[in-house]
Design an enzyme around this catalytic site. Structure first.
Site, PDB file in Angstrom:
ATOM      1  N   HIS A 173     -18.261  22.245  53.887  1.00 16.56           N
ATOM      2  CA  HIS A 173     -17.531  23.598  54.688  1.00 16.56           C
ATOM      3  C   HIS A 173     -16.349  23.700  54.249  1.00 16.56           C
ATOM      4  O   HIS A 173     -15.642  24.723  54.283  1.00 16.56           O
ATOM      5  CB  HIS A 173     -17.775  23.021  56.268  1.00 16.56           C
ATOM      6  CG  HIS A 173     -18.988  23.495  56.839  1.00 16.56           C
ATOM      7  ND1 HIS A 173     -19.426  22.736  57.954  1.00 16.56           N
ATOM      8  CD2 HIS A 173     -19.803  24.260  56.608  1.00 16.56           C
ATOM      9  CE1 HIS A 173     -20.595  23.304  58.358  1.00 16.56           C
ATOM     10  NE2 HIS A 173     -20.844  24.172  57.521  1.00 16.56           N
TER      11      HIS A 173
ATOM     12  N   GLU B  24     -38.861  32.740  41.346  1.00 14.82           N
ATOM     13  CA  GLU B  24     -38.069  31.438  41.082  1.00 14.82           C
ATOM     14  C   GLU B  24     -38.705  30.088  40.669  1.00 14.82           C
ATOM     15  O   GLU B  24     -38.426  29.249  40.470  1.00 14.82           O
ATOM     16  CB  GLU B  24     -37.086  31.016  42.182  1.00 14.82           C
ATOM     17  CG  GLU B  24     -37.918  31.357  43.724  1.00 14.82           C
ATOM     18  CD  GLU B  24     -36.738  30.918  44.686  1.00 14.82           C
ATOM     19  OE1 GLU B  24     -35.511  30.973  44.508  1.00 14.82           O
ATOM     20  OE2 GLU B  24     -36.946  31.169  45.999  1.00 14.82           O
TER      21      GLU B  24
ATOM     22  N   ASP C 190     -33.199  28.259  41.038  1.00 13.92           N
ATOM     23  CA  ASP C 190     -34.480  27.749  41.041  1.00 13.92           C
ATOM     24  C   ASP C 190     -35.374  27.831  39.671  1.00 13.92           C
ATOM     25  O   ASP C 190     -35.797  26.938  39.455  1.00 13.92           O
ATOM     26  CB  ASP C 190     -35.224  28.195  42.284  1.00 13.92           C
ATOM     27  CG  ASP C 190     -34.645  27.160  43.513  1.00 13.92           C
ATOM     28  OD1 ASP C 190     -34.281  25.860  43.342  1.00 13.92           O
ATOM     29  OD2 ASP C 190     -34.535  27.909  44.478  1.00 13.92           O
TER      30      ASP C 190
ATOM     31  N   CYS D 120     -30.704  37.477  41.761  1.00 13.34           N
ATOM     32  CA  CYS D 120     -29.821  37.282  42.907  1.00 13.34           C
ATOM     33  C   CYS D 120     -29.323  35.689  42.604  1.00 13.34           C
ATOM     34  O   CYS D 120     -28.681  35.243  43.563  1.00 13.34           O
ATOM     35  CB  CYS D 120     -30.645  37.207  44.255  1.00 13.34           C
ATOM     36  SG  CYS D 120     -31.952  36.197  44.548  1.00 13.34           S
TER      37      CYS D 120
HETATM   38  C1  PEP Z   1     -32.043  30.957  43.622  1.00 10.84           C
HETATM   39  O1  PEP Z   1     -32.851  30.074  43.455  1.00 10.84           O
HETATM   40  O2  PEP Z   1     -31.575  31.804  42.400  1.00 10.84           O
HETATM   41  C2  PEP Z   1     -31.643  31.518  45.007  1.00 10.84           C
HETATM   42  C3  PEP Z   1     -30.940  32.717  44.865  1.00 10.84           C
HETATM   43  O3  PEP Z   1     -31.768  30.918  45.961  1.00 10.84           O
HETATM   44  P1  PEP Z   1     -31.117  29.710  46.419  1.00 10.84           P
HETATM   45  O4  PEP Z   1     -30.185  29.335  45.687  1.00 10.84           O
HETATM   46  O5  PEP Z   1     -30.792  29.834  47.770  1.00 10.84           O
HETATM   47  O6  PEP Z   1     -32.047  28.743  46.460  1.00 10.84           O
HETATM   48 MG    MG Z   2     -33.823  29.774  45.330  1.00 10.04          MG
END
Ligand code: PEP
Ligand code: MG
Length: 579
Positions: free
Chosen positions: A187, A428, A452, A499
């Site tokens: 945090h 992913e 991921d 993303c």
């Molecule tokens: C990812 O795996 O790239 C993703 C955007 O999800 P997170 O980072 O929340 O696992």
């Molecule tokens: Mg992910």
């Protein structure tokens, strides 16, 4: 002069004098209290708990309008920890049953809880032990009759073993933060980032090596603190600092500039958020929408699950804040490691266990609550549903069936049922990228989660620092999977985004554009630097260069070719680019 390396949280370069905060763990006195004094000792602890709670409430009530969105939520978490029977009641019991003094009782209970958190594989949960310690430190200070350290003097760079988020908020004159403990998901780190104060964490023993009043250069980008720099270095960093500020100021002018490449290809730059309050910041940074709302943050740091109405309110808040721009809500991405109740068994290999969609399909009633809340929120603006970690055909089918069922349930309740909501899948897992056509047949859009995808392609636990050096986003195998996914989605005429963190890295912007990517989703702070790179890129030229680069399978050659795609941002700024 010497330098200490850690993990930079961004925010640029700052130069200032050190203010070293008192060590987090001062010695805790341990003694036994006589039987007839135990009630009075319990009362002393209750008073300290009450005092800290009142302090936190006062801080929360005093938050300025421009405080980061997370600030209130973080103070709330600390307030909840104070109320948690696992801390307060257990400590009071130790006093009553064993005659421990209040300091001993509360600190040993905190250590016990922190130890339990440390057992989690998930870095986010591991960091929660730190919140317990931070709250306990406040209680110990209250027991000792010490005042919190509210510095109102000269602006300074605060150096500490650890700083609680609540303390961070009260250090209004902070130029920067240099913190011994690591953890970019703490945090403290989240708050430092959203306060946009240059910060470095993971400095190990900076708080012991640095003395009060020493001059420091703190580079939040590079993750370095230089102690007692000489005049030559100071001059160099002052120059770098000025250039950085100028760059940021120039970038601000891009907020309302639409994202188009030099050859006129539209590129959407969206934001990733963890809490609905961040949507407003995203909009103000010029985001074309929310490409990833990590809904699991609504489920964490609390007792019990958020109900349908609570989730609906949160999703609706994000939708309203985006004023007609799309909001992509990712369904719950937790798993055995981020267990939602204590009874859930811990998986022997959590990253490969019952995570994300696997967990939701195993708990359909819980999943339906979330889906109903999302569908209800879609009445207030464009919403998309994004399913994490899909690998199998039946997972797609089951998810779509449950979404249809959630809609029917709303109809049965006589609720407003808005029009169709696009449903997308995250790519992913390598299996998903390799069978992407199957995904494209059943889903409306794709979003590539590179964090991921890299982890699963290279078999590297993204939370394990001992293999962090092998975590290579530009590994040829990873690039092939990303490019393959983008190409297939374009052929099918369906939207595809990236993303993961890669989308926010300027060093990867041209590479992804060259693969044909037209949708990026990233932390709001990266939107403008990436937009600038997009504005200076020519998609037509990049296409063939990136296609050639993808033929290479020698990592060193691939890396060199990616570097050659770049041109330095400063050159772009100096030669009268679009800013
Ligand atoms: C990812 O795996 O790239 C993703 C955007 O999800 P997170 O980072 O929340 O696992
Ligand atoms: Mg992910």
């Amino acid at each position: 002069m010497f330098s200490i390396g850690g993990t930079g949280l961004g925010g640029g370069i700052v130069i200032g004098r050190a203010r070293v905060l008192e060590s987090r763990r001062f010695d805790v006195a341990r003694y036994h209290v006589a039987d007839d004094l135990r009630i009075a000792e319990q009362e002393r602890l209750r008073r300290a708990l009450h005092e800290v709670k009142a302090d936190i409430a006062a801080l929360a009530g005093d938050l300025p309008d421009d405080a980061p969105a997370e600030a209130g939520a973080l103070l709330e978490v600390h307030s909840m920890i104070l109320d948690d029977p696992a801390l307060a009641s257990a400590a009071l019991e130790h006093i009553g049953a064993h005659g421990w003094n209040a300091e001993w009782a509360v600190s040993s209970q905190a250590d016990h809880l922190a130890h339990q958190f440390a057992e989690f594989d998930d870095p986010y949960l591991r960091e929660r032990g730190r919140d317990v310690q931070q709250v306990t430190d406040r209680v110990l200070k209250a027991l000792a009759g010490r005042r919190e350290q509210h510095w109102a003097g000269e602006p300074a760079i605060y150096v500490a073993a650890d700083i609680a988020p609540s303390d961070m908020l009260s250090l209004k004159n902070a130029l920067g933060f240099a913190i011994d403990l690591g953890g970019t998901t703490s945090h403290t780190a989240i708050l430092a980032r959203s306060m946009n104060v240059p910060s470095v964490v993971g400095l190990h023993s900076a708080s012991e090596l640095i003395k009060d009043d020493e001059w420091l250069i703190l580079d939040g980008q590079a993750g370095v603190v230089i102690v007692a720099p000489d005049e030559a270095l100071l001059t160099e960093y002052r120059h770098r600092q000025a250039t950085g500020l100028l760059q940021r100021e120039k970038l601000r002018r891009l907020v309302h500039v639409p994202g188009f490449t030099l050859d006129g290809v539209p590129v959407q730059l969206q934001a990733n958020i963890e809490l609905p309050e961040e949507a407003q910041q995203a909009r103000e940074a010029g985001a074309d929408g929310i490409g990833l709302f990590r809904s699991e943050f609504l489920f964490m740091n609390r007792r019990g699950l958020p109900g349908e109405d609570e989730q609906y309110e949160a999703y609706r808040a994000a939708v309203l804040a985006m004023r007609g721009k799309p909001v992509t809500i990712r369904t719950l991405d937790v798993g055995a490691d981020k267990a939602l109740d204590d009874s859930a068994a811990v998986s022997p290999n959590p990253a490969l266990g019952q995570r994300a969609i696997r967990f939701c399909l195993a708990e359909p009633e819980m999943f339906l609550v979330q889906l109903r809340a999302i569908l209800r929120a879609s009445a207030h603006g464009p919403v998309r549903i994004l399913i994490p970690m899909l690998a199998h055909h039946h997972e797609i089918e089951q998810s779509l069936r449950l979404i249809a069922q959630a809609r029917e349930q709303l109809l049965d309740q006589g609720r407003e049922t808005p029009g169709p909501v696009p449903v997308g899948g995250m790519i992913e897992v390598p299996a998903a990228a390799l069978s992407v056509n199957l995904f494209l047949r059943r889903l409306d859009f794709l979003s590539i989660g590179t964090n991921d995808l890299i982890q699963y392609t290279l078999a590297i636990d993204r939370a394990d620092h001992t293999v962090a050096s092998l975590y290579d986003p530009f590994h040829p195998a990873v690039l092939k999977l990303i490019s393959m996914t983008i190409r297939a989605a374009r052929r099918a005429g369906k939207p595809v985004a990236v993303c993961g963190e890669l989308a926010g890295e300027v060093a990867a912007t041209r590479l992804l554009l060259g693969m044909g990517l037209q949708q990026f989703s990233m932390h709001a702070a990266s939107l403008l630097p990436v937009k600038q790179e997009v504005l200076l890129s020519d998609m037509t030229q990049l296409g063939p260069r990136v296609a050639r680069l993808l033929q290479a399978d020698e990592p060193a050659r691939v890396h060199a070719a990616i570097r050659r795609l770049q041109r330095p941002v400063t050159a772009a700024l100096d030669d009268g680019g679009p800013v």
